[in-house]
Enzyme design. Structure first.
Site, PDB file in Angstrom:
ATOM      1  N   LYS A 115       0.856  -1.184   0.000  1.00  0.00           N
ATOM      2  CA  LYS A 115       0.000   0.000   0.000  1.00  0.00           C
ATOM      3  C   LYS A 115       0.892   1.234   0.000  1.00  0.00           C
ATOM      4  CE  LYS A 115      -4.146  -1.966   0.527  1.00  0.00           C
ATOM      5  NZ  LYS A 115      -5.235  -1.824  -0.461  1.00  0.00           N
ATOM      6  N   LYS A 121     -13.332  -7.791  -8.265  1.00  0.00           N
ATOM      7  CA  LYS A 121     -13.774  -8.181  -6.917  1.00  0.00           C
ATOM      8  C   LYS A 121     -15.261  -8.476  -7.011  1.00  0.00           C
ATOM      9  CE  LYS A 121     -10.713  -5.526  -3.966  1.00  0.00           C
ATOM     10  NZ  LYS A 121     -10.588  -4.370  -3.078  1.00  0.00           N
TER      11      LYS A 121
HETATM   12  O1  OSB Z   1      -7.900  -1.916  -2.254  1.00  0.00           O
HETATM   13  O2  OSB Z   1      -7.560  -3.924  -2.789  1.00  0.00           O
HETATM   14  C1  OSB Z   1      -7.919  -3.097  -1.958  1.00  0.00           C
HETATM   15  C2  OSB Z   1      -8.578  -4.867   1.335  1.00  0.00           C
HETATM   16  C3  OSB Z   1      -9.709  -4.210   1.759  1.00  0.00           C
HETATM   17  C4  OSB Z   1     -10.232  -3.201   0.999  1.00  0.00           C
HETATM   18  C5  OSB Z   1      -9.613  -2.830  -0.199  1.00  0.00           C
HETATM   19  C6  OSB Z   1      -8.481  -3.486  -0.630  1.00  0.00           C
HETATM   20  C7  OSB Z   1      -7.942  -4.504   0.155  1.00  0.00           C
HETATM   21  C8  OSB Z   1      -6.729  -5.191  -0.243  1.00  0.00           C
HETATM   22  C9  OSB Z   1      -6.715  -6.700  -0.284  1.00  0.00           C
HETATM   23  O3  OSB Z   1      -5.742  -4.591  -0.583  1.00  0.00           O
HETATM   24  C10 OSB Z   1      -6.464  -7.352   1.045  1.00  0.00           C
HETATM   25  C11 OSB Z   1      -6.678  -8.837   1.009  1.00  0.00           C
HETATM   26  O4  OSB Z   1      -7.802  -9.304   1.242  1.00  0.00           O
HETATM   27  O5  OSB Z   1      -5.724  -9.560   0.765  1.00  0.00           O
HETATM   28 MG    MG Z   2      -7.225  -1.994  -4.272  1.00  0.00          MG
END
Ligand code: OSB
Ligand code: MG
Length: 369
Positions: free
Chosen positions: A163, A262
């Site tokens: 991130k 997703k």
């Molecule tokens: O932006 O992909 C995203 C998790 C929660 C909300 C948004 C995101 C995420 C992740 C993936 O980055 C986390 C995971 O489940 O491995």
């Molecule tokens: Mg994302």
């Protein structure tokens, strides 16, 4: 499909460690497990992936419960269906609320696969026996990130996502790259930037990231197209894609070169397959995103990611990435960087009833006549 009853289980579990983005921390995960039972006693399972607060999309656990209880389940009671694809059409009369729709729609797919005694992956058109597993590092210090990456590589993950935001990008990625010059890395900004940051984003090209996910606004596809012309790193859209048409327009505009699919964000598996098929035909790679989910949603993701267009390792990690004990049996496991796509019928994982009871907050039941 002769539905006899639907049960909703609201559950809550602490994460092993906080999941940090510039939008805040997730320490505890609430979720909704949907159980649809037919007149023969077969049950299909789905999972509502909205968070407790609307930081990622506008939905929450409470709005999902309202939609399921007062709108979607009554709609299904009034209009019996023969195939899960009909649920998607039925729900299209309701604006948005995609995570609530997907929670119920995915349960119907699992049930449909079980009625037909086929693995869900096969019902969806999956071809891969195993899927490549990637993992997300979501922390606010370089030292923590390096420690986590080291551990995840030992566990076999094939791709790391980190991130980023304007306070944690260039030097953060430079440090990680210096330790891992060849590692497949991607960065997810969750809309932390604007077009004013174009030089900052251009500078990240030198790290050879496999992509940068959602750098600009959550609802934008116009400015992403302008940005993509200026940077070499492929843009992947996540938040901006909530329908098939969003995906089509983003590709027509040149807003991205990759799409994160997703199931919850786009309202179910039917829409996921449509986006997959469209991208596959156009040679646009897709991968399956994650929602810090429990095992039911993880199982649906595994079935979906077995489709041929899922050519990049997604955010589908082991149950143990987030949970001391998941709500499915067996748990999702990563074996040499791969997850085996189950061969038994439906999602191929059983609900762990004992664990469900331990983490249960509330339950609602609905009967069909
Ligand atoms: O932006 O992909 C995203 C998790 C929660 C909300 C948004 C995101 C995420 C992740 C993936 O980055 C986390 C995971 O489940 O491995
Ligand atoms: Mg994302």
């Amino acid at each position: 499909m002769k539905i006899a009853s639907i049960e909703l289980f609201v559950i809550q579990m602490p994460l092993k460690s906080p999941f940090l983005t510039h939008l805040g921390a997730v320490n505890n995960r609430e979720g909704i497990i949907v159980k649809v039972t037919d007149s023969d006693g077969l049950s299909g399972y789905g999972e509502g992936v909205a968070f407790s607060t609307p930081w990622y999309t506008e939905e929450t656990v409470a709005t999902s419960l309202h939609m399921l209880t007062d709108i979607l389940i009554p709609l299904l009671q009034k209009h019996p269906i023969d195939h899960p694809e009909e649920a998607s059409h039925l729900f299209s009369s309701i604006r948005r609320n995609n995570m609530a729709k997907a929670a119920l729609e995915t349960a119907l797919w699992d049930l449909y696969a079980k009625v037909n005694t086929k693995p869900l992956s096969k019902i969806l058109g999956g071809t891969r026996p195993v899927i490549a597993s990637g993992v997300v590092v979501a922390t606010d210090s370089t030292a923590n990130a390096l420690r986590q990456i080291e551990q995840y590589l030992i566990e076999g993950y094939q791709r790391i996502k980190v991130k980023i935001n304007p306070n944690q990008d260039y030097s953060f990625l430079a440090e990680i790259r210096s330790h891992y010059p060849e590692l497949p890395i991607m960065a997810d900004a969750n809309s932390a930037y604007s077009l004013k940051d174009i030089d900052r984003l251009k500078a990240l090209d030198e790290f050879n990231l496999i992509m940068i996910e959602q750098p600009l606004a959550h609802d934008d596809i116009i400015e992403h197209a302008l940005l993509q012309k200026e940077i070499r790193t492929p843009i992947c859209l996540d938040e901006s894609i909530v329908t098939f048409d969003d995906a089509r327009k983003a590709l027509e505009f040149g807003s991205c070169k990759v799409i994160n699919i997703k199931v919850g964000r786009i309202g179910g598996l039917y829409e996921a397959i449509r986006i997959h098929d469209y991208c596959f035909e156009k040679g646009i790679p897709v991968w399956c995103g994650g929602m810090i989910e429990f095992g039911i949603s993880r199982a649906h993701n595994i079935a979906l990611a077995s489709l041929p267009g899922f050519s990049i390792p997604g955010d589908i990690s082991a149950s143990s990435r987030f949970w001391e004990e998941d709500i499915i049996s067996p748990e999702v496991a990563v074996d040499n960087g791969y997850i085996h796509v189950p061969l038994n019928s439906g999602i191929g994982y059983e609900l762990n009833e004992k664990r469900l009871q331990e983490v249960l907050l509330t339950k609602r039941s609905f009967t069909f006549s």
